[in-house]
Scaffold this motif. Structure first.
Motif, PDB file in Angstrom:
ATOM      1  N   THR A  17     102.381   1.754  14.015  1.00 20.21           N
ATOM      2  CA  THR A  17     103.576   1.359  14.761  1.00 20.21           C
ATOM      3  C   THR A  17     103.925   2.289  15.899  1.00 20.21           C
ATOM      4  OG1 THR A  17     104.989   2.598  13.213  1.00 20.21           O
ATOM      5  CG2 THR A  17     104.554   0.265  12.703  1.00 20.21           C
ATOM      6  N   GLU A  18     103.205   3.409  16.038  1.00 22.98           N
ATOM      7  CA  GLU A  18     103.523   4.363  17.102  1.00 22.98           C
ATOM      8  C   GLU A  18     102.286   5.186  17.428  1.00 22.98           C
ATOM      9  OE1 GLU A  18     106.708   6.439  15.291  1.00 22.98           O
ATOM     10  OE2 GLU A  18     105.438   7.590  13.940  1.00 22.98           O
ATOM     11  N   THR A  43      96.918   8.292  17.158  1.00 29.25           N
ATOM     12  CA  THR A  43      97.643   7.560  16.136  1.00 29.25           C
ATOM     13  C   THR A  43      97.474   8.280  14.808  1.00 29.25           C
ATOM     14  OG1 THR A  43      95.793   6.177  15.415  1.00 29.25           O
ATOM     15  CG2 THR A  43      97.002   5.453  17.375  1.00 29.25           C
ATOM     16  N   GLU A  68     105.993  10.667  21.829  1.00 33.89           N
ATOM     17  CA  GLU A  68     105.605   9.655  20.851  1.00 33.89           C
ATOM     18  C   GLU A  68     106.289   8.348  21.216  1.00 33.89           C
ATOM     19  OE1 GLU A  68     104.468  10.607  16.490  1.00 33.89           O
ATOM     20  OE2 GLU A  68     106.563  10.003  16.452  1.00 33.89           O
ATOM     21  N   PRO A  70     106.731   4.025  20.521  1.00 39.92           N
ATOM     22  CA  PRO A  70     106.514   2.922  19.578  1.00 39.92           C
ATOM     23  C   PRO A  70     105.662   1.835  20.214  1.00 39.92           C
ATOM     24  CG  PRO A  70     108.677   2.725  20.580  1.00 39.92           C
ATOM     25  CD  PRO A  70     108.086   4.008  21.104  1.00 39.92           C
TER      26      PRO A  70
END
Length: 444
Positions: A17-18, A43, A68, A70
């Motif tokens: 997810t990020e 990741t 970072e 999303p």
């Protein structure tokens, strides 16, 4: 007329997810081709380069290195169909205006552009196409004496730095690149500028800190690969009732067999490849250890094939690449695949597919110069074979005391899938193959 298209951080698969921006590969004003990598991100699975599906001129970048983001957050904007730099395809042919390849990540296939999501502006730094005037070169770097500006007035956009290593040096030591004047051409920040700033800080009088600051220590975020490993190991400890058994084995004959194989002029065979062949043969005899526990169904699932993981230590932490269908490979094929995956792990180029799906793990901790270990099982697998260093030791061989090459082998297993008899039988078979490699001929 040019059309400005926004490229967002794509869905990288595997439930990620990020991602953290490690290194920008393009600058504002650069001409990019369709599917050209524009940024390197890390990741929880691996380091990957993200290609842009549009060709044209980069008009903006979002996020500094180390930020970072999303999935769905903007990465760059590209002017497609610009008269100054027409969009180009991978082979240099003109691309249709306002069209892209549809690719979102090399190795992850194609998909339609992700649906629009709300931007997380509080975490982003935008660099537009208008660059501020470069500061005049100075004989030595200086730290800005004025108090720090509010966040909304902080310098925007990337700072001109000679290399990613210099940027990493500054980030690791807490040096604000916006506060430096580079001594390179057009204000370019050099390594010497960062080192000089560190010397200035080292000689500066200490500031008054809260009484508890000294006792707090250094905080290292658990994110990326290291964070994923931490979470997986913690889950393994919570869910798997593991046990360990071990045995010493005389590896002299195994080493002699390998030396004989490598004396033929054919491709060299690695020791870990021979151990992998032994593991595959042992798992064929004891399939209980090539399984996992389905906790919801309350079932043990025995797997038909051996996808062998092996522990690899890298600068970014411990990773476990997976050799697919290890039970079907010979020693040469295993040697080549271990070498390929190890090189990719050290370079941070493993894909999520190469880091998942293992059914059993081989852990050669002997490379660290230790004899034994009780490792944590790689969840959701059921077992892990540990191999210590091989060293000359006194050993009773054929009724006489001799110096032999001895290794300690350990098996950590999930006690839900089998009892000690099965685990002991597996480990004894492995030891027998190490001591007498001819035992393997029965299963070849």
């Amino acid at each position: 007329m040019a059309q400005v298209l926004e490229f967002k951080l794509p869905d990288l698969g595997e439930g990620l997810t990020e991602a953290e921006i490690v290194r920008w590969l393009v600058a504002v004003g650069d001409v990019v081709a369709i599917d050209q990598p524009v940024v390197e991100v890390e990741t929880a699975k691996a380091m990957v380069e993200v290609p842009c599906p549009y060709g044209g001129v980069v008009t903006a970048r979002y996020g500094e290195e180390g930020t970072e983001l999303p999935v769905g957050a903007p990465l760059i904007t590209v002017a497609v169909g610009s008269p100054d730099a027409a969009a180009v395809g991978p082979a240099g042919e003109p691309a249709a205006e306002a069209e892209g390849s549809g690719n979102v990540l090399v190795g992850y296939g194609t998909q339609a552009p992700a649906r629009r999501r709300r931007r997380v502006r509080t975490q982003l730094t935008v660099a537009n196409g208008t660059a501020p005037a470069a500061p005049a070169p100075a004989p030595a770097p200086t730290l800005t004496p004025e108090p720090a500006a509010p966040e909304s007035l902080a310098p925007q956009g990337p700072v001109p730095v000679i290399s990613p290593l210099v940027r990493k040096l500054a980030r690791d030591n807490g040096v604000d690149l916006h506060a430096l004047r580079g001594t390179g051409p057009d204000g370019l920040i050099l390594r010497a500028d960062v080192e000089a700033a560190l010397r200035v800080e080292a000689t500066a009088p200490p500031t008054t800190a809260p009484p508890t600051a000294a006792s707090e220590g250094t905080r290292i975020p658990l994110k990326g690969v290291r964070g994923a490993v931490a979470e997986k190991l913690s889950r393994s400890r919570r869910e798997i009732p593991d046990a360990t058994c071990w045995v010493d084995a005389d590896a002299t004959e195994l080493l002699r067999a390998r030396a004989a194989m490598n004396a033929t002029g054919a491709p060299k065979i690695s020791l870990v490849a021979l151990l992998a062949r032994i593991c595959a043969a042992a798992l064929a005899r004891f399939p209980e250890l090539n399984s996992y526990v389905d906790t919801e169904a309350r079932e043990v699932v025995q797997l038909p094939g051996v996808h062998l993981g092996f522990a690899a230590q890298t600068e970014r932490g411990l990773v476990v690449p997976v050799v697919r269908d290890a039970h079907t490979r010979d020693a040469e094929s295993l040697t080549a695949e271990f070498a390929r995956l190890t090189e990719a792990a050290r370079a941070g180029r493993l894909t999520p597919g190469e880091l998942t799906g293992g059914t059993f793990t081989l852990n050669n901790y002997g490379v660290f110069g230790v004899d034994g270990s009780t490792p944590i099982i790689n969840h959701p697998e059921a077992a892990m074979l540990g191999v210590g260093r091989i060293v000359p030791k006194p050993w009773v061989h054929e009724g006489e005391l001799a110096v032999r090459q001895v290794v300690q082998l350990s098996l950590t297993f999930d006690h839900r899938v089998c009892d000690g008899g099965t685990a002991g039988g597996f480990l004894r078979y492995v030891a027998d193959c190490v001591e007498q490699p001819a035992v393997l001929l029965r299963t070849v």
